[in-house]
Design a protein around this motif. Structure first.
Motif, mmCIF file in Angstrom:
data_model
loop_
_atom_site.group_PDB
_atom_site.id
_atom_site.type_symbol
_atom_site.label_atom_id
_atom_site.label_comp_id
_atom_site.label_asym_id
_atom_site.label_seq_id
_atom_site.Cartn_x
_atom_site.Cartn_y
_atom_site.Cartn_z
ATOM 1 N N ILE A 389 -3.562 4.649 -4.868
ATOM 2 C CA ILE A 389 -4.109 3.599 -4.001
ATOM 3 C C ILE A 389 -3.104 2.489 -3.695
ATOM 4 C CG2 ILE A 389 -5.884 1.798 -3.834
ATOM 5 C CD1 ILE A 389 -7.673 3.647 -5.562
ATOM 6 N N LEU A 390 -2.480 1.937 -4.728
ATOM 7 C CA LEU A 390 -1.655 0.745 -4.542
ATOM 8 C C LEU A 390 -0.383 0.984 -3.716
ATOM 9 C CD1 LEU A 390 -2.143 -1.026 -7.974
ATOM 10 C CD2 LEU A 390 -3.243 -1.505 -5.783
ATOM 11 N N PRO A 391 0.276 2.151 -3.821
ATOM 12 C CA PRO A 391 1.424 2.370 -2.931
ATOM 13 C C PRO A 391 1.034 2.344 -1.453
ATOM 14 C CG PRO A 391 1.511 3.888 -4.767
ATOM 15 C CD PRO A 391 0.167 3.213 -4.837
ATOM 16 N N TYR A 392 -0.167 2.833 -1.144
ATOM 17 C CA TYR A 392 -0.629 2.778 0.248
ATOM 18 C C TYR A 392 -0.809 1.326 0.683
ATOM 19 C CZ TYR A 392 -3.247 3.876 4.480
ATOM 20 O OH TYR A 392 -3.655 3.974 5.793
ATOM 21 N N VAL A 393 -1.342 0.500 -0.223
ATOM 22 C CA VAL A 393 -1.504 -0.927 0.073
ATOM 23 C C VAL A 393 -0.138 -1.562 0.312
ATOM 24 C CG1 VAL A 393 -2.306 -3.152 -0.806
ATOM 25 C CG2 VAL A 393 -3.637 -1.077 -1.255
ATOM 26 N N MET A 394 0.831 -1.199 -0.532
ATOM 27 C CA MET A 394 2.183 -1.738 -0.360
ATOM 28 C C MET A 394 2.764 -1.290 0.974
ATOM 29 S SD MET A 394 5.435 -1.464 -2.944
ATOM 30 C CE MET A 394 7.062 -2.056 -2.488
#
Length: 434
Positions: A389-394
């Motif tokens: 999830i968080l790499p996509y947010v980044m």
């Protein structure tokens, strides 16, 4: 990253298997598994910028490589455990290797079609196979010999995973990255046929490495098939007992541990996934040089784990976790604001200080839970979905910053602050009234 399982607490090797040298070959094969899934994960840092170029993606879309792998982990966490219980270690390992090999082979038609969706499907299949391998290999390595040396065996096996953190990016840089990165303007000036040929050539470079990976996975599966593995005997007296899966979250330190692990894994994947882009933009390197620096990053991560393990003999785990989190956050801030080659050095430092976070958070999260330990371990493993999830947010942050990578590192900075809270306070065990 290496997962930790407590499945070994209720299993031992058949005493007959302890005689002679019957455990050496099985343990060598288990070490091969640690290396292989380490290769899969550490090729992602190369694959993301490469497929971004070959498939003409934005930054957020390119991180779906991580999403495919870690979503597979999340979805397979429980099924893999059920498979292990029903089929045992040997059949589960062979199944995982075969599934991962099929996924790797699918890279060939995906490259021929220059289809990002097909690449993601292939990665999801690989992720499912690797999830099964990790579920089986961690506890099996723990019980593969003298119980008193279980931790030593796990650390030794995990060292091969660490070696892959250096070898994976090195192999990817040599055989996948072309060193060419044409701008959108350059591509627009190309005749359609020439542009298609360029993108097809870029996509095709993954076929040999992933074809070889598939072959190695099949070979190791064959070796497991022909090797007589020691039998595992279950000695648990509480076969059907254990805490409630959702009720386990009543433990505040576990709940915060799951949250901290979610953000830590997200931070680690963010840093590695965008390392090459950061080295190119922030450090001023070319693509190939950036790839080699990613391999060095893997060396810092491994070195940090060894030194951190030694420091834990003298510094309490929560305190060391908090110290490392502060230092990682500071380096993130410098990487965001700085310019030049030392920005890349900051990423090396972040890798060094991240090295002990996963096992430390895991250990603190399941501490003192008694019969709730098994469901708590499942929660901790499932929390790695943060890497999906968080790499996509980044990536979204980078896209909104007009493709400037440095502002995106605000995401891992926030993640390290969450981990800092856990090391400073969230780990504390609070008693519950029955």
């Amino acid at each position: 990253m290496a997962n930790i399982s407590n499945a070994a607490d209720s299993a031992v090797i058949d005493e007959q298997a302890l005689k002679g040298k019957t455990l050496l070959v099985p343990f060598i094969l288990i070490c091969c598994l640690f290396f292989l899934w380490g290769m899969v994960h550490n090729l992602d840092g190369i694959l993301i910028p490469h497929l971004k170029k070959a498939c003409q993606l934005n930054n957020a879309q390119s991180t779906l490589v991580d999403t495919a792998i870690f979503l597979a982990y999340f979805l397979m966490a429980i099924p893999a455990g059920m498979l292990l219980k029903k089929w045992g270690y040997k059949k589960s390992i062979i199944t995982g290797l075969t599934l991962a090999a099929i996924g790797a082979l699918f890279f060939i038609p995906a490259a021929n079609a220059v289809s990002y969706l097909a690449f993601l499907g292939s990665l999801f299949i690989i992720g499912c196979g690797i999830a099964i391998l990790e579920t089986a290999a961690n506890p099996y390595s723990a019980v593969l010999g003298d119980p008193a040396k279980a931790t030593t065996r796990l650390n030794l096996a995990a060292a091969f995973n660490g070696v892959a953190a250096m070898v994976g990016p090195l192999v990817g840089t040599i055989f996948i990255l072309s060193g060419k990165d044409l701008s959108a303007t350059d591509l627009a000036k190309m005749p359609s046929a020439e542009r298609s040929a360029y993108l097809l050539h870029e996509a095709a470079s993954v076929k040999v490495p992933y074809g070889v990976l598939a072959g190695v996975l099949v070979l190791v599966a064959f070796l497991f098939w022909i090797t007589k593995l020691p039998e595992i005997k279950n000695v648990s007296k509480e076969e059907t007992t254990g805490g409630s899966f959702f009720g386990t979250l009543r433990h505040k330190h576990l709940k915060w541990g799951v949250i901290a692990q979610f953000f830590y894994v997200g931070a680690q994947v963010c840093v590695t996934s965008f390392f090459i882009k950061m080295a190119i933009q922030g450090g001023g390197f070319d693509e190939k040089t950036a790839g080699y620096y990613l391999a060095v990053y893997g060396g810092f991560f491994v070195g940090g784990r060894f030194l951190g393990t030694a420091l834990l003999q003298f510094i309490k785990a929560p305190k060391l976790l908090a110290i490392y989190s502060v230092l990682a956050a500071i380096l993130c801030l410098v990487a965001i604001l700085g310019k030049g080659v030392y920005v890349v050095y900051c990423l090396w430092g972040i890798g060094f200080f991240m090295s002990i976070m996963f096992p430390t958070i895991f250990g603190l999260g399941i501490d003192g839970l008694g019969e709730d330990t098994k469901p708590a371990s499942s929660w901790m493993i499932m929390s790695i979905v943060g890497g999906a999830i968080l790499p996509y947010v980044m990536g979204m942050v980078v896209d909104m910053s007009h493709d400037k990578i440095q502002p995106g590192y605000i995401i891992p900075l926030i993640c390290f602050l969450v981990v800092l809270y856990y090391g400073a306070s969230g780990y504390k065990i609070k008693k519950h009234l029955s």
